[in-house]
Each structure stands twice: as C-alpha cells, then as structure tokens.
Design an enzyme around this catalytic site. Structure first.
Site, mmCIF file in Angstrom:
data_model
loop_
_atom_site.group_PDB
_atom_site.id
_atom_site.type_symbol
_atom_site.label_atom_id
_atom_site.label_comp_id
_atom_site.label_asym_id
_atom_site.label_seq_id
_atom_site.Cartn_x
_atom_site.Cartn_y
_atom_site.Cartn_z
ATOM 1 N N ARG A 14 0.806 -1.126 -0.108
ATOM 2 C CA ARG A 14 0.027 -0.048 -0.190
ATOM 3 C C ARG A 14 0.957 1.052 -0.044
ATOM 4 N NH1 ARG A 14 -3.087 -2.577 -1.654
ATOM 5 N NH2 ARG A 14 -5.307 -3.141 -1.009
ATOM 6 N N ASP A 36 4.952 -0.176 -6.984
ATOM 7 C CA ASP A 36 3.853 -0.298 -7.672
ATOM 8 C C ASP A 36 2.661 0.257 -7.005
ATOM 9 O OD1 ASP A 36 2.470 -1.915 -9.670
ATOM 10 O OD2 ASP A 36 1.516 -3.206 -8.066
ATOM 11 N N GLU A 95 -3.501 7.664 -6.112
ATOM 12 C CA GLU A 95 -3.424 6.492 -7.323
ATOM 13 C C GLU A 95 -4.605 7.452 -8.341
ATOM 14 O OE1 GLU A 95 -3.278 2.540 -6.460
ATOM 15 O OE2 GLU A 95 -1.584 2.524 -5.610
ATOM 16 N N HIS A 108 0.238 0.083 -10.258
ATOM 17 C CA HIS A 108 -0.369 -1.022 -9.361
ATOM 18 C C HIS A 108 -0.925 -2.265 -10.061
ATOM 19 C CE1 HIS A 108 -3.169 -0.905 -5.400
ATOM 20 N NE2 HIS A 108 -2.792 -2.269 -5.974
#
Length: 591
Positions: free
Chosen positions: A294, A318, A323, A342
C-alpha cells in the site's frame, strides 16, 4: 441430535472435547464440520445468517437481488453473479453518483479505486447487505461504518497472492539490474553499458516487512534466488517462518541490516507513513526498497529525500499514496525509481481467480451463508453466550464478560476477533431491544456498556490446533444455577463433538451436552435411577428427550445431569423434576 446425513454449513477449526465419564476426562482432538440439528434446534444457524446479512434464496416468485459492480471484474465472476441476481456494471462513478445508486442495491463489488465511505452506507439506508472487495486490502472500505449499519464485508485474499509475489520479485530483480532505465535509454537511441551496472541478489539480505500470504511467497522465491531472508511481522508465527528458512526479527533490526526491503504490510493507522525520515535514517546506506503493498505506508516526501541523499539507492514502487499519482510527481520521475501502475494482481489468471472468489463470497452472503473471507463478521455459533446469559438471576445487570481461549498457539498467531464477536452476539441478544446481527454485535455491546475482555490460556496439544475450547465467564452477577459458579463467576465452556457444538463444562463440573436444542441442567446427588426418574416425568408430558448425560466430581457424590429436549417442558413437568428428592437445583435453558 444432528443426523449424520445433515449437510455441513461450514467447517469450524480444530476443537477438543472431553468425555465426562470420569473425574479426569480424556481429551480428544478432531477437525469437525460444525453442524446444527435439523430437528431440535428452534432457530437454525442458517436463519441466523439470513437475519444477519438479509440473505435470501431467490426463487422465480421472488425479486432478484441487485448487485452493483463499480469496477471491472472478470467475465467468469460476472457470469456467476448474473446467474443469481441483477447485475449493474457502472464504472468510474463519482461519490455522489455511487450514493444515489446504492440505495437500490443489495450488494456492491469494488476493487481498490472505489471508496466505500460512511456516506455510502448512510445513503444505502440499510438495504446494502454485503460489500465485496475484489482483492486483499480493505482500506478503501469504512469497516466501522459497515459494522454499524449491519453490512457484511468480504474480500478475495487468496486468488492474487502468487501474482503479487511474482510482481514483487520482478520489481526486485529489475531494480537491481536497472532494467527499466536501460530499456528507456536504448529506446532513446543510446548505448550506456557502463551507466547501468547493477548489483547481484545472491548473498544479499532481504527484509520482508509483513509476513502474510504475499510476504511469505516473496520470501520463498527470494530464497530460491540465493538471498538471505529475514522478516518482521508482529503477528506471524515463528515456526511458519522457520519452516521456509526465514528468521523473524524486530522492526529496527530488519531495516538496519537489510540490503533490500520488500513491503507487504496492510495500511492501518499504525502503519501509515511508518517508513518516514526516522525509518530511512536507520537503514544501511544504499538500501533498496520495493513496495507492492500500500502506498500509504511510505512517506513519499521522506523517500524522495532519502533517494536524493543517497541513503536509499533505489526504489521500485507499484503503489502510491494517491492513485494515480500526479503527473509531475518528482518521485515517479526520479531516475533511480522504477514504477508500475498498481499491477501486483494484474495477471490473467489472478484476475479471473479474484473475480470468481469474490463473486462466490457475495452470492453466498446474499443466500445467508457466511463466507470464510468475511472481514467483519464472526463465524462461531453464539450458544455459549446465550446460555451464559440465561444462567443470570433476574435483576442482575451484565456489565462484564470474559472469553477465555485454550490454545496451543502463540497469542500473536491467534486471531480471535470472529470468535469474540459471535460470543458477544449470544450474550447481548437476550438483554437488548436493538436489532443485533452477526456484523454489529461488538459495536452494540460497547454502546450498551458491556465490556468484553479476552484471555488466552496456553495448553499442550498437537500442533496446528487453533482453539481447543472456549470459556465464557460473567462477573459480578448472581446465578440462578449455583453449580455454574466457579471462582465467583458464572463459568461455562464448550467445544465441538461429532459436528455439533457441545457444552463441556459448567462451573467446576465436566459435562457432555449437545447445544442443538433446549437443555435442562440438574445438580443431583449421584445415585442409581436418577436418569429414569427424570425421563419418566418428561415422557408423561410427551416431551421428547434427545440425550442425557451425567458429569460428576466423584462416584456417589454431587453430579450434574444434562438433558436435551426437543420441546419446552411445561411448568408442571419442571416442578416435578424439582421435587425429586436427590435433585438439589435445576434450570431450563432455551437455546
């Protein structure tokens, strides 16, 4: 008693039960399916579940439930949903649009992009029965609000485990060898072999921060690459780590000794921005960081400072706090940072697996079945709590209860939230005028001033048995059945035997009583013919006896007789039982 042909609803973890044939009962261990009686139980477990999440088995005459899917889901999962309900696939909804739609929906399925806030649950006005998170993390769902509004939350924690672990290893290797930077350089027409010299993984120390499903799979793969692996996780069992050659160490030791650090922890108030300036300062100079967990666990400004100072040599990310991240993000644009949008769970296999897993969980919840992946709902029957409350003498207010778990597991490896919540449900329903379901039991107990505490008692047992037995103790109350008092508290203990929940101890007496129906407990002087006398009294009133058992401290001394009955005895029958000379006290319990 439950018939052997009864279909199990779900499987309860390993439970030990004791025979009451002697003063020193022997203990047997088995992994048994929990199964409620279909003949003697007034209210079945399935009806509990139906009332708790509003479940229903649809028929042609009934309205199908509406299932809102707010983010893309694999076709196999959508097909399962369409076979059960009316599916509305509406993507990229604003919070306002979601709140408008949710009032007519029975279920909502999201991924990580949709925020299921308190406002969403308020807008649902009690109609929303289940939220399904297609993935592992549930930080985008307000669990507290879900619990308060009686909405079940389920996730899909297993289907994308391998995909996330593989992506973590891919980022680890590509970061170490500058794959992304070299690729971009060549596509820009350059040939810079000397600039992109990497580092080897063999012999380096990897710290896995969070040793859950994904973290442990990353550790396995890193061991295969020749890395030395350590891990930090306050809840992980040391024996599971040792089994794959990993040592669990304190947080500071992990970050200060590692060459590479891979993050696999959930985002909680305790872990938010845990990787801060202070944390980076404790690291080896030149440490490298991978994050496929996260984004919020890393203070991104602090990471940028650590990269610029050289304290952190490289990072592979990632996930991000926001986001998608801003297009002008200095962290994303940093030359020594490798980024992906992600993609941890983004394989064809994982996407289909997650879709099927979450669809099955949501459909099961709407049918009234409790999914094994329920995040905020208990999975253990409430009979012990309900029985304990009925032993309290009238006028006694229940303010404090203790749940004691006997287990061979390390306390950090025993998650008791589901167990405690179900026991709490059984305790508060008989004394509450509120609507109590499997989801909001803990919240309602707190609201009504009932303090539930827990204790874990270590016992010797074969490995792998999570819970041997559960004991419920009610403090500072009077008991209508004196034999249930032990150490000043009303005390009862239970387990599972032959697939049925059993009462195994009342006060200091060992018993063997099925909790599949109504129960009469009698304290008596242990002598021949007692079972026959009581059985005749009940038989005269056409009350069917499903079982009888006797637990005693020693021969010819005090004993407790437990009698299971299918019907509720009338007052005359109970008075006759009380008049039997050798019976010193008795109580009728309706389960």
């Amino acid at each position: 008693m439950a018939s052997p042909a009864t279909k199990p609803i779900f499987t309860l973890p390993f439970i030990a039960t004791s025979s009451s044939s002697s003063s020193q009962p022997s203990t047997r261990y088995s992994r048994l399916p929990f199964r409620r009686s279909t003949t003697s139980t007034p209210v079945s477990l399935k009806r509990f579940l139906l009332s708790s999440v509003g479940g229903t088995n649809t028929s042609p005459q009934e309205t199908k439930p509406t299932i809102l899917v707010s983010e893309k889901l694999g076709e196999a999962g959508l097909e399962l949903l369409r076979n059960f309900g009316d599916v509305d696939c509406s993507y990229d909804l604003s919070q306002e649009d979601l709140c408008k739609k949710i009032a007519s929906c029975d279920a909502l399925i999201v991924r990580s992009g949709t925020k299921v806030t308190r406002q969403v649950f308020e807008a649902a006005k009690g109609k929303l029965k289940v939220v399904g998170r297609a993935g592992v993390g549930i930080d985008n769902v307000d669990l507290q609000a879900a619990t308060e509004f009686g909405c079940l939350v389920v996730n899909a924690p297993t289907a994308n485990t391998v995909a996330a672990a593989e992506h973590g290893i891919a980022l680890l290797a590509s970061m170490a060898r500058n794959v992304a930077q070299a690729d971009a350089s060549m596509k820009a027409g350059q040939w810079q072999r000397n600039k992109y010299v990497g580092v080897s993984l063999v012999g380096k120390t990897l710290a896995v921060m969070g040793f859950g499903k994904v973290g442990s799979e990353v550790a396995r793969r890193a061991k295969g690459l020749g890395m030395q692996v350590i891990a930090h996780d306050p809840y992980a069992p040391a024996d599971r780590a040792r089994a794959i050659g990993v040592e669990l160490v304190p947080f500071d030791q992990a970050i200060s000794t590692a060459d590479f650090i891979s993050l696999h922890m959930p985002l909680t108030p305790a872990t938010e921005k845990v990787f801060s300036d202070d944390t980076f300062e404790k690291m080896k100079k030149g440490a490298r960081i991978v994050n496929v967990a996260r984004g919020g666990v890393v203070d991104e400004d602090a990471l940028l400072r650590a990269l610029d100072s050289g304290k952190v040599a490289q990072a592979a990310l990632d996930v991000f706090a926001e986001e998608p991240p801003p297009k002008d993000s200095k962290l994303v644009q940093h030359e020594r940072v490798t980024v992906t949008p992600h993609l941890g769970a983004s394989t064809k296999e994982a996407q289909e697996g997650v879709a099927i897993e979450i669809a099955e969980a949501v459909v099961g919840a709407l049918k009234g079945e409790l999914a094994a992946t329920a995040v905020n709902a208990p999975m253990v029957p409430p009979e012990l709590g309900r029985l304990a409350v009925q032993l309290v003498a009238g006028g006694s207010g229940i303010k404090s209860a203790k749940v004691v778990y006997k287990s061979a597991r390390d306390p950090d490896d025993l998650d008791t939230r589901l167990l405690r919540a179900m026991i709490t449900k059984g305790i508060i329903e008989p004394i509450s005028d509120s609507f109590i379901n499997l989801v909001n039991a803990d919240f309602t107990a707190k609201k009504k001033g009932l303090r539930i505490s827990e204790e874990r008692v270590a016992v010797d047992a074969p490995p792998g048995l999570p819970v041997l037995s559960i004991q419920v103790r009610l403090s500072s109350v009077d008991s209508k059945f004196g034999s249930a008092v032990s150490g000043g508290d009303i005390s009862i203990e239970g387990g599972v035997k032959h697939g049925v929940p059993h009462l195994t101890r009342v006060g200091s007496f060992s018993v063997d009583a099925s909790l599949g129906g109504n129960l009469v407990l009698c304290r008596q002087v242990d002598r021949a013919g007692m079972i026959g006398q009581v059985g005749n009294i009940l038989g005269e009133q056409n009350v069917n006896v499903s079982f009888m058992s006797v637990g005693r401290t020693a021969g010819r001394r005090n004993a407790i007789m437990a009698i299971g009955v299918d019907e509720e005895p009338n007052l005359e029958s109970l008075e006759k039982i009380g008049q039997v000379p050798s019976i010193e006290e008795f109580v009728f319990l309706k389960l």
